[in-house]
Write a protein that holds these residues in place. Sequence first.
Motif, PDB file in Angstrom:
ATOM      1  N   THR A 192     -39.791 -72.363 -95.792  1.00  0.00           N
ATOM      2  CA  THR A 192     -40.875 -73.340 -95.952  1.00  0.00           C
ATOM      3  C   THR A 192     -41.161 -74.068 -94.644  1.00  0.00           C
ATOM      4  N   GLU A 193     -42.393 -74.468 -94.486  1.00  0.00           N
ATOM      5  CA  GLU A 193     -42.816 -75.184 -93.279  1.00  0.00           C
ATOM      6  C   GLU A 193     -42.023 -76.486 -93.095  1.00  0.00           C
ATOM      7  N   MET A 194     -41.665 -76.786 -91.867  1.00  0.00           N
ATOM      8  CA  MET A 194     -40.957 -78.024 -91.544  1.00  0.00           C
ATOM      9  C   MET A 194     -41.972 -79.152 -91.429  1.00  0.00           C
ATOM     10  N   LEU A 195     -41.796 -80.201 -92.204  1.00  0.00           N
ATOM     11  CA  LEU A 195     -42.746 -81.312 -92.141  1.00  0.00           C
ATOM     12  C   LEU A 195     -42.266 -82.411 -91.207  1.00  0.00           C
ATOM     13  N   THR A 196     -40.958 -82.423 -90.970  1.00  0.00           N
ATOM     14  CA  THR A 196     -40.439 -83.374 -89.989  1.00  0.00           C
ATOM     15  C   THR A 196     -39.660 -82.585 -88.950  1.00  0.00           C
ATOM     16  N   GLU A 197     -39.578 -83.186 -87.789  1.00  0.00           N
ATOM     17  CA  GLU A 197     -38.964 -82.499 -86.656  1.00  0.00           C
ATOM     18  C   GLU A 197     -37.670 -83.246 -86.315  1.00  0.00           C
ATOM     19  N   TRP A 198     -36.607 -82.491 -86.107  1.00  0.00           N
ATOM     20  CA  TRP A 198     -35.333 -83.083 -85.720  1.00  0.00           C
ATOM     21  C   TRP A 198     -35.402 -83.410 -84.223  1.00  0.00           C
TER      22      TRP A 198
ATOM     23  N   GLY B 140     -40.375 -84.946-102.547  1.00  0.00           N
ATOM     24  CA  GLY B 140     -40.364 -83.581-103.075  1.00  0.00           C
ATOM     25  C   GLY B 140     -41.576 -83.315-103.963  1.00  0.00           C
ATOM     26  N   LEU B 141     -41.851 -84.265-104.858  1.00  0.00           N
ATOM     27  CA  LEU B 141     -42.978 -84.087-105.785  1.00  0.00           C
ATOM     28  C   LEU B 141     -44.310 -84.047-105.045  1.00  0.00           C
ATOM     29  N   LEU B 142     -44.417 -84.861-103.972  1.00  0.00           N
ATOM     30  CA  LEU B 142     -45.660 -84.905-103.205  1.00  0.00           C
ATOM     31  C   LEU B 142     -45.753 -83.762-102.188  1.00  0.00           C
ATOM     32  N   GLY B 143     -44.608 -83.170-101.874  1.00  0.00           N
ATOM     33  CA  GLY B 143     -44.574 -82.176-100.803  1.00  0.00           C
ATOM     34  C   GLY B 143     -44.724 -82.817 -99.431  1.00  0.00           C
ATOM     35  N   TRP B 144     -44.267 -84.062 -99.302  1.00  0.00           N
ATOM     36  CA  TRP B 144     -44.348 -84.784 -98.030  1.00  0.00           C
ATOM     37  C   TRP B 144     -43.020 -84.728 -97.273  1.00  0.00           C
ATOM     38  N   GLY B 145     -43.082 -85.041 -95.998  1.00  0.00           N
ATOM     39  CA  GLY B 145     -41.867 -85.196 -95.207  1.00  0.00           C
ATOM     40  C   GLY B 145     -41.130 -86.458 -95.630  1.00  0.00           C
ATOM     41  N   GLN B 146     -39.814 -86.472 -95.388  1.00  0.00           N
ATOM     42  CA  GLN B 146     -39.021 -87.644 -95.763  1.00  0.00           C
ATOM     43  C   GLN B 146     -38.045 -88.005 -94.657  1.00  0.00           C
ATOM     44  N   ALA B 147     -37.776 -89.308 -94.535  1.00  0.00           N
ATOM     45  CA  ALA B 147     -36.727 -89.774 -93.629  1.00  0.00           C
ATOM     46  C   ALA B 147     -35.950 -90.843 -94.376  1.00  0.00           C
ATOM     47  N   THR B 148     -34.684 -90.548 -94.683  1.00  0.00           N
ATOM     48  CA  THR B 148     -33.890 -91.464 -95.496  1.00  0.00           C
ATOM     49  C   THR B 148     -32.983 -92.331 -94.630  1.00  0.00           C
ATOM     50  N   GLN B 149     -32.584 -93.470 -95.181  1.00  0.00           N
ATOM     51  CA  GLN B 149     -31.647 -94.399 -94.553  1.00  0.00           C
ATOM     52  C   GLN B 149     -32.067 -94.803 -93.140  1.00  0.00           C
ATOM     53  N   THR B 154     -40.607 -96.371 -86.075  1.00  0.00           N
ATOM     54  CA  THR B 154     -41.657 -96.585 -85.080  1.00  0.00           C
ATOM     55  C   THR B 154     -42.889 -95.762 -85.433  1.00  0.00           C
ATOM     56  N   LEU B 155     -44.044 -96.396 -85.332  1.00  0.00           N
ATOM     57  CA  LEU B 155     -45.312 -95.704 -85.570  1.00  0.00           C
ATOM     58  C   LEU B 155     -46.006 -95.504 -84.234  1.00  0.00           C
ATOM     59  N   GLU B 156     -46.327 -94.237 -83.911  1.00  0.00           N
ATOM     60  CA  GLU B 156     -47.097 -93.930 -82.692  1.00  0.00           C
ATOM     61  C   GLU B 156     -48.175 -92.933 -83.068  1.00  0.00           C
ATOM     62  N   GLY B 157     -49.410 -93.346 -83.009  1.00  0.00           N
ATOM     63  CA  GLY B 157     -50.483 -92.479 -83.483  1.00  0.00           C
ATOM     64  C   GLY B 157     -50.267 -92.217 -84.959  1.00  0.00           C
ATOM     65  N   ASP B 158     -50.271 -90.934 -85.324  1.00  0.00           N
ATOM     66  CA  ASP B 158     -49.992 -90.605 -86.718  1.00  0.00           C
ATOM     67  C   ASP B 158     -48.554 -90.127 -86.911  1.00  0.00           C
ATOM     68  N   ASN B 159     -47.742 -90.337 -85.880  1.00  0.00           N
ATOM     69  CA  ASN B 159     -46.336 -89.942 -85.969  1.00  0.00           C
ATOM     70  C   ASN B 159     -45.449 -91.123 -86.321  1.00  0.00           C
ATOM     71  N   ILE B 160     -44.494 -90.847 -87.193  1.00  0.00           N
ATOM     72  CA  ILE B 160     -43.492 -91.853 -87.528  1.00  0.00           C
ATOM     73  C   ILE B 160     -42.155 -91.326 -87.032  1.00  0.00           C
ATOM     74  N   THR B 161     -41.502 -92.104 -86.177  1.00  0.00           N
ATOM     75  CA  THR B 161     -40.179 -91.716 -85.709  1.00  0.00           C
ATOM     76  C   THR B 161     -39.155 -92.616 -86.385  1.00  0.00           C
ATOM     77  N   GLU B 171     -29.188 -90.188 -86.550  1.00  0.00           N
ATOM     78  CA  GLU B 171     -29.947 -88.970 -86.288  1.00  0.00           C
ATOM     79  C   GLU B 171     -31.406 -89.418 -86.201  1.00  0.00           C
ATOM     80  N   THR B 172     -32.166 -88.809 -85.317  1.00  0.00           N
ATOM     81  CA  THR B 172     -33.568 -89.202 -85.187  1.00  0.00           C
ATOM     82  C   THR B 172     -34.466 -88.064 -85.634  1.00  0.00           C
ATOM     83  N   VAL B 173     -35.435 -88.385 -86.486  1.00  0.00           N
ATOM     84  CA  VAL B 173     -36.416 -87.381 -86.898  1.00  0.00           C
ATOM     85  C   VAL B 173     -37.819 -87.941 -86.692  1.00  0.00           C
ATOM     86  N   ARG B 174     -38.771 -87.039 -86.531  1.00  0.00           N
ATOM     87  CA  ARG B 174     -40.148 -87.459 -86.364  1.00  0.00           C
ATOM     88  C   ARG B 174     -41.018 -86.676 -87.346  1.00  0.00           C
ATOM     89  N   GLY B 175     -41.883 -87.395 -88.015  1.00  0.00           N
ATOM     90  CA  GLY B 175     -42.779 -86.748 -88.973  1.00  0.00           C
ATOM     91  C   GLY B 175     -44.181 -87.286 -88.802  1.00  0.00           C
TER      92      GLY B 175
END
Lengths: 332, 255
Positions: A192-198, B140-149, B154-161, B171-175
């Motif tokens: 499946t497509e990655m929606l967030t990037e590590w 999961g139900l929405l099919g969206w990206g998630q970042a827990t805990q 940080t919000l930059e443009g349409d990216n959330i880090t 751990e750092t993730v960006r969606g």
Amino acid sequence: MFALRRAPTSPSNRRLLSTLAVLEHRGGQISASSLPALTAASKLGGPVTAFVAGTDSAAIAALAAKLTGVQKVLHVENAKYDKGMPENFAPLLVANVKAGGFTHVVGAHSAFGKNILPRVAALLDVQAVSDITGIVDANTFVRPIYAGNAIATVKSAQAVNVITVRGTAFPAATEEGASAAEVAKAPEDPDTEMLTEWVGENLATSERPDLSTATKVVSGGRGLKDRENFEKYMQPLADALGAAIGASRAAVDAGFADNSLQVGQTGKVVAPQLYMAVGISGAIQHLAGMKDSKVIAAINKDADAPIFQVADVGLVADLFQAVPELTEKLKE
Amino acid sequence: MTTLRILVPIKRVLDYALKPRIASSGKSIDLTGQKMSLNPFDELSIEASVRLREAHPARIADILAFSAGPAKSQDALRTAMAMGADRGLLVDAGVESDLEPLAVAKILKMVVQKEECNLVILGKQSIDDDAGQTGQMLAGLLGWGQATQAAELTLEGDNITVVKEVDGGTETVRGKLPMVVTTDLRLNEPRYASLPNIMKAKKKKLDKVALAEYGAGLERRLEVLQVVEPPPRQGGGKVEDVGGLVAKLKELGAI
């Protein structure tokens, strides 16, 4: 009683019980947190299939095949699963649960398990069961609620049970007496497509163990008076014991210690072999985070502090004298 | 750059400083007459949303505080609005409401779609049932990206880090928006609602909708057979000095 006894006809009873145990790995090793989850999976009663995904999954699968209770290992060799990103790892698990007809999916209540398994449950349209500490039968589980101030027993009649396991509540699976399990490629890899990037990680590199998983924890409270004392007294004690450092909410609120060290209902819940509370009175909020520790020791100058009611061993003393003396004695 | 419509789900729970009492049924916690508060992790979510508006005043179109539970949950919603949420939505689930995370996630999905939210910020868990599932289930139900805990957001443009708390560090993730984020204790220090803001919050819009409007499939999946107190710990007594402490710890096999 002359009534006929009938077995309940829940969907999970009509299907043959079989469990998929999700294993985490890092640096070519199976993570320690996965081993108690494997023991819990075996306790459910049905055959256990271990599941690993990522680069070198074949090598990890070979390690998993040697563990007690594992009948089969499924692995997926795909670097996209290395970081355990929920957006693609959850669909991977769901596809394989469906393909294998598994009735139970079990993982550790670790950062990885907490992140991924609820998403898996939602995709399967089932209510997950978090942080179990006991198994009554294949559909009935025991779990702490209210930060361990109450213990609930819950029964599920769902077709699939998605469960995370509290690591300190079950012994770790070992290689003892195990026979080599079959290793096979997992049937499904939906990729499946990655929606967030590590982006990166910053893991503690010090010798000091992590608070959540440490076997020994020394924890400081308001009795340490300031941040300098907290560091000056707690660090050598932690080093002498090889322990992680924790703190009470009072110590965190007063700025003695970092927020990440807070043990309690609103902080981290720990259950080490030894928990040593230094200058901590033992408020409910704090006890909720540590009262499942195997041995609790307390040093406090107030003989009436509530911490002494739960401590296996208590010392009424001025911590500024007792802690350095204890640190010296432990080094011997 | 898209404007943000933030949804902040909150829960009214037994105050964190109180010891729960088992109800006479032996199947739940007795909450009658007890002090109830906003779930501490949810305070962090509201604070995080308000800080996003402070950092990006032009980009935040709406902060909607949401709760599903008994009618009294509106107190918690008023608190959220006093802290800076624009409006509230209460799904009245009745006095005995005991919605599970999956049901809440399903309701939230419908709210997100109706209100066209593109960022949901939730607490990492509620301090009553300690499930820690709702955010992940919603994503999961929405099919969206998630970042827990989340410990940093940080919000930059349409990216959330998001800097996440994980075992042994961060751990750092960006969606990209839309996204679901759950908050951890380190994220911020929630502000106190000032009296003028509490007064202002009374005038903010609070919609109430009956649970039935959200349709079927929200029934409980897990049956609670019993709730008991944990086995009490027996204090093991005191020792005279540090030597005694070390000896006792050795005897107990702790060192």
